[in-house]
Design an enzyme around this catalytic site. Structure first.
Site, PDB file in Angstrom:
ATOM      1  N   GLU A   1      -3.052   7.562  -4.081  1.00  0.00           N
ATOM      2  CA  GLU A   1      -3.593   6.913  -5.257  1.00  0.00           C
ATOM      3  C   GLU A   1      -4.986   7.426  -5.631  1.00  0.00           C
ATOM      4  O   GLU A   1      -5.812   7.573  -4.722  1.00  0.00           O
ATOM      5  CB  GLU A   1      -3.695   5.408  -4.952  1.00  0.00           C
ATOM      6  CG  GLU A   1      -3.159   4.558  -6.035  1.00  0.00           C
ATOM      7  CD  GLU A   1      -3.022   3.114  -5.587  1.00  0.00           C
ATOM      8  OE1 GLU A   1      -2.090   2.809  -4.835  1.00  0.00           O
ATOM      9  OE2 GLU A   1      -3.870   2.323  -6.006  1.00  0.00           O
TER      10      GLU A   1
ATOM     11  N   HIS B   1      -1.048  -0.074 -10.004  1.00  0.00           N
ATOM     12  CA  HIS B   1      -1.681  -0.958  -9.004  1.00  0.00           C
ATOM     13  C   HIS B   1      -2.290  -2.206  -9.663  1.00  0.00           C
ATOM     14  O   HIS B   1      -3.506  -2.424  -9.620  1.00  0.00           O
ATOM     15  CB  HIS B   1      -2.742  -0.223  -8.178  1.00  0.00           C
ATOM     16  CG  HIS B   1      -3.006  -0.895  -6.850  1.00  0.00           C
ATOM     17  ND1 HIS B   1      -3.446  -0.222  -5.738  1.00  0.00           N
ATOM     18  CD2 HIS B   1      -2.892  -2.204  -6.475  1.00  0.00           C
ATOM     19  CE1 HIS B   1      -3.597  -1.072  -4.733  1.00  0.00           C
ATOM     20  NE2 HIS B   1      -3.277  -2.290  -5.160  1.00  0.00           N
TER      21      HIS B   1
ATOM     22  N   ARG C   1       0.859  -1.185   0.000  1.00  0.00           N
ATOM     23  CA  ARG C   1       0.000   0.000   0.000  1.00  0.00           C
ATOM     24  C   ARG C   1       0.895   1.235   0.000  1.00  0.00           C
ATOM     25  O   ARG C   1       1.915   1.281   0.702  1.00  0.00           O
ATOM     26  CB  ARG C   1      -0.906   0.031   1.229  1.00  0.00           C
ATOM     27  CG  ARG C   1      -2.107  -0.930   1.164  1.00  0.00           C
ATOM     28  CD  ARG C   1      -3.127  -0.536   0.085  1.00  0.00           C
ATOM     29  NE  ARG C   1      -4.280  -1.409   0.033  1.00  0.00           N
ATOM     30  CZ  ARG C   1      -4.384  -2.488  -0.761  1.00  0.00           C
ATOM     31  NH1 ARG C   1      -3.398  -2.836  -1.560  1.00  0.00           N
ATOM     32  NH2 ARG C   1      -5.495  -3.202  -0.759  1.00  0.00           N
TER      33      ARG C   1
HETATM   34  C1  DGY Z   1      -5.360  -6.139  -2.977  1.00  0.00           C
HETATM   35  O1  DGY Z   1      -6.196  -6.991  -3.295  1.00  0.00           O
HETATM   36  O2  DGY Z   1      -5.331  -5.655  -1.854  1.00  0.00           O
HETATM   37  C2  DGY Z   1      -4.341  -5.756  -3.987  1.00  0.00           C
HETATM   38  O3  DGY Z   1      -3.751  -4.542  -3.677  1.00  0.00           O
HETATM   39  C3  DGY Z   1      -4.931  -5.753  -5.371  1.00  0.00           C
HETATM   40  O4  DGY Z   1      -3.921  -5.622  -6.335  1.00  0.00           O
END
Ligand code: DGY
Length: 326
Positions: free
Chosen positions: A264, A282, A235
């Protein structure tokens, strides 16, 4: 019962839901605002949401019929779990099915940065390749180097295990001892400082929590080797993006590979210009197979949850302990 889906997901998931429920899907090919989510939720029993949706206290309490939230992601830092639990609403996620896929992207980024793949592609396409040259676009070897894995849950462990073929020395941080990594790779559990100082390549695999927000800041970037490469597929806010921009601009480290960003989908303007960073939109779980499995998993959780069962991937099972009929 009625369900609101905040963005079109792969058909098999939607088809499964449509067999049992009345399903309304966000008609736009874009992220909805909080107000639009609240509007879409009107009269619905279930919410199938994405990691881009702010599912806060207002959203959770907007619709009295709401009984189940199935998230189409493994990370659920965008959902106010405490608020959902308070209302007795189970929340599910999609763990496991995206583990290999996300670990693969972390490796793709690691190689892209160390071997300057994106820079090399641009250079070649622009007609700059005039023949083999001893000093042309030199990168770094990966094999036999030290790999630092921050967080060895499912994805971090899988990422580390994939280093086997490269005969790497593996360091990791985690609250728990990772016996599998220690047994299979001879990996060593160390402090974050030791990992940062000794690793050639560092990959982040912790969830975003209050404790991991800005885990990598100016001080931590300064502790890394000048040749270090930092990868983040977890993240964005785990790294202070401003500090990272400075580290990359002033070359405190060799480079970074990012799939996620602090604000983001906004990305620091400077990151666009830097050559020593590879940027990905992402797509950690972004393969046809995995996104389809995630859709089926979210649908299954929704179906079981709305029928009063315990969704197999429920992240707040306390809901059932308090009130088993929820
Ligand atoms: C999630 O599922 O948390 C991922 O970041 C998706 O790519």
């Amino acid at each position: 019962m009625k369900i609101f889906v905040t963005r079109k997901i792969p058909e098999p998931g939607l088809d499964a839901l449509k067999k049992e429920f009345s399903v309304e899907v966000n008609p736009f090919d874009r992220i909805l605002t909080k107000e639009e989510i609240i509007k879409g939720l009107k009269g619905k029993d279930g919410l199938l949401c994405l990691l881009t949706d702010p599912i806060d206290n207002d959203v959770i309490n907007a619709e009295p019929h709401l009984k189940m939230i199935a998230s189409y992601a493994v990370g659920y830092d965008n959902i106010d779990i405490a608020a959902a639990t308070k209302r007795g609403i189970p929340v599910s996620n999609t763990p496991g099915v995206l583990t290999e896929t996300t670990a693969e992207l972390a490796w793709a980024l690691l190689f892209s940065v160390t071997r300057r793949i994106v820079e090399g592609d641009t250079f070649t396409r622009e007609g700059n390749f005039k023949g083999w040259a001893p000093m042309l676009m030199l990168g770094q070897d990966v094999s036999h180097k030290t790999l630092g894995v921050i967080g060895t849950g499912r994805i971090g462990t899988t990422f580390a295990l994939k280093s086997k073929g490269f005969h790497m020395h593996v360091l990791y941080t985690d609250e728990q001892t990772n016996e599998q990594l220690e047994r299979e790779l001879g990996a060593k559990k160390v402090t974050l400082t030791t990992l940062l100082k000794e690793s050639d390549f560092i990959s982040i695999h912790v969830p975003l929590t209050k404790q991991t927000h800005h885990l990598i800041d100016e001080k931590e970037l300064h502790q890394m080797k000048k040749t270090a490469v930092l990868i983040n597929t977890a993240r964005g806010p785990i790294i202070n993006e401003k500090a990272l921009v400075r580290a990359l601009t002033e070359q405190w480290i060799f480079g970074a590979g990012l799939d996620v960003y602090e604000k983001e989908p906004e990305i620091s303007e400077e990151l666009h210009r830097l050559k020593n960073v590879v940027l990905q939109p992402h797509t950690g779980s972004g393969t046809i197979e995995t996104r389809t499995k995630m859709a089926l998993m979210a649908a299954e959780n929704m179906m079981i949850g709305l029928k009063g069962g315990i969704p197999p991937n429920c992240v707040n099972t306390e809901v059932f302990q308090k009130n088993p009929t929820t």
